[in-house]
Every structure is written in C-alpha cells, then in structure tokens.
Design an enzyme around this catalytic site. Structure first.
Site, mmCIF file in Angstrom:
data_model
loop_
_atom_site.group_PDB
_atom_site.id
_atom_site.type_symbol
_atom_site.label_atom_id
_atom_site.label_comp_id
_atom_site.label_asym_id
_atom_site.label_seq_id
_atom_site.Cartn_x
_atom_site.Cartn_y
_atom_site.Cartn_z
ATOM 1 N N GLY A 58 -35.585 -13.430 -36.960
ATOM 2 C CA GLY A 58 -35.509 -12.185 -36.416
ATOM 3 C C GLY A 58 -36.819 -11.632 -35.480
ATOM 4 O O GLY A 58 -36.943 -12.638 -34.589
ATOM 5 N N ASP A 75 -31.333 -4.376 -46.240
ATOM 6 C CA ASP A 75 -30.985 -4.356 -44.616
ATOM 7 C C ASP A 75 -32.235 -3.835 -44.071
ATOM 8 O O ASP A 75 -32.999 -2.893 -44.725
ATOM 9 C CB ASP A 75 -30.003 -3.317 -44.378
ATOM 10 N N SER A 76 -32.572 -4.136 -42.963
ATOM 11 C CA SER A 76 -33.824 -3.608 -42.158
ATOM 12 C C SER A 76 -33.423 -3.224 -40.869
ATOM 13 O O SER A 76 -32.613 -4.062 -40.222
ATOM 14 C CB SER A 76 -34.853 -4.595 -42.146
#
Length: 209
Positions: free
Chosen positions: A155, A70-71
């Site tokens: 993203g 996850d970022s």
C-alpha cells in the site's frame, strides 16, 4: 478453535497469524485458502463500516469466528484524501504503485507542499459465527515523504513515515512495523475479546468431555 482471517493479503495474514499464536492454539485459515471466494464490495465511509462488512459476510459464509480489518490514509491538506478511496485512489483495479504515484502527484499540486502531515485510521473486528461483533480502533500519525523509500510492506508504506521514526513503514523491519503500526495497535486492543472467545471455547470443549 477455528478462526478465519478475512483477507487474502499475505502481509496482513502473516501479521494476524503471529498475533493469534501469542494468544492460543487456533485452527487458523484465511481467504488465501479460498481463491474462489468473492468478498463483498466495500461501500463504507469509515474503516469500521468496511471492516464490519467484510467480517460479517465472511463469518456468515464460513460459520466460524472471523477477524477482519480496514484502514484509510487521511491527508488533511488534500481534504482528507485518499480516505475511503485509499484502496482505489487511482482506479479500482490499479496497483499499489499506481496509487502511490497519484498521491505524490496530488501532493505536488498543494498550495503549501511542505504541509505533508497524514495519519492512518484502522478498525479491526472480531465476528462470532452468530454475528456478534467486537471492534477495536487505532490510528498512527506521520508524514508523507517526497519519494518512495523502502521495499517491504504494501500500500502506502513506502510513502508514510510515522512520527518518532525516520524510516517509512516500508523501511522498517517487519517485526518492528508489526509492533508500531496502526493495525498492530488495533489488534492489541482487540486481544481481550479474542482471549475471551478462546477461553469460552475451551470451557465449552471441556464441559462436553
């Protein structure tokens, strides 16, 4: 050794597969292979909490070694936003482009629009079939550019320019981004744990012959 990449995102799956193939011969599969799978809702405040949620749930479901990540993109001038809202900044079902549009709009409202410093925080976890968790963290500092640049990645990549690079993530060749990104750095830190799991797998297999 069977290992699951707990993601259905094509870019992340390609990047993680390339990482694993450098270590050994794995039987690799991902959530792309299971379109009916429903991942847990991400409720964590940090990348580590979300990565663990995703990794543990998938490892329990598929009963195998699992890699999850996850970022979060953090912009100090926006009070840390988008932060934990990185994946839903303009709405839970909005597109990446919608999130980027909202981010640029928010940046225009800043008292000091020149302060565009930002950084990514990332956590990658390796979870055993029995729930043992190994984790690695990394971050990358950079700036938010004034308009989208580049067509690769996903993203916020078209808006984020890493320090020491003139290009955005979306302008970098994929093989370069996969060496310098926050996720790539976290995967590199996770490598000793993956190598240990692989070595133990080989040892157990040889002892059973």
């Amino acid at each position: 050794m069977k290992i699951l990449i707990a993601s259905s995102h094509g870019y992340k799956v390609r990047e993680t597969k390339a990482f694993l193939k450098k270590i050994g011969e794995f039987d690799i599969f991902s959530l792309v292979d299971y379109p009916s799978y429903t991942p847990p809702k991400e409720t964590g405040e940090t990348p580590e909490e979300n990565a663990i949620q995703k990794g543990v749930f998938a490892a329990q479901t598929f009963r195998c070694w699992t890699i999850a990540d996850d970022s979060m993109l953090i912009i100090p001038a926006l009070g840390g936003l988008p932060g934990k809202l990185s994946a839903s900044f303009s709405g839970e079902h909005a597109s990446d482009k919608d999130h980027r549009k909202k981010l640029l709009e928010e940046m225009l409202l800043l008292e000091n629009p020149i302060d565009r410093s930002a950084y990514f925080e990332c956590c990658v976890v390796l979870v055993s079939p029995f729930g043992k968790i190994f984790k690695a963290h990394a971050s990358c500092e950079g700036t938010i550019v004034f308009k989208e640049r580049g067509s690769s990645g996903f993203g916020y990549d078209p808006l984020f320019s890493k320090h020491d690079y003139k290009q955005t993530y979306a302008e970098l060749p994929e093989e370069i981004k996969n060496q310098v990104s926050h996720r790539a750095k976290a995967l590199a830190k996770l490598q000793p744990y993956v190598e240990m799991a692989f070595a133990n797998h080989l040892l157990a297999r040889n002892e059973s012959l």
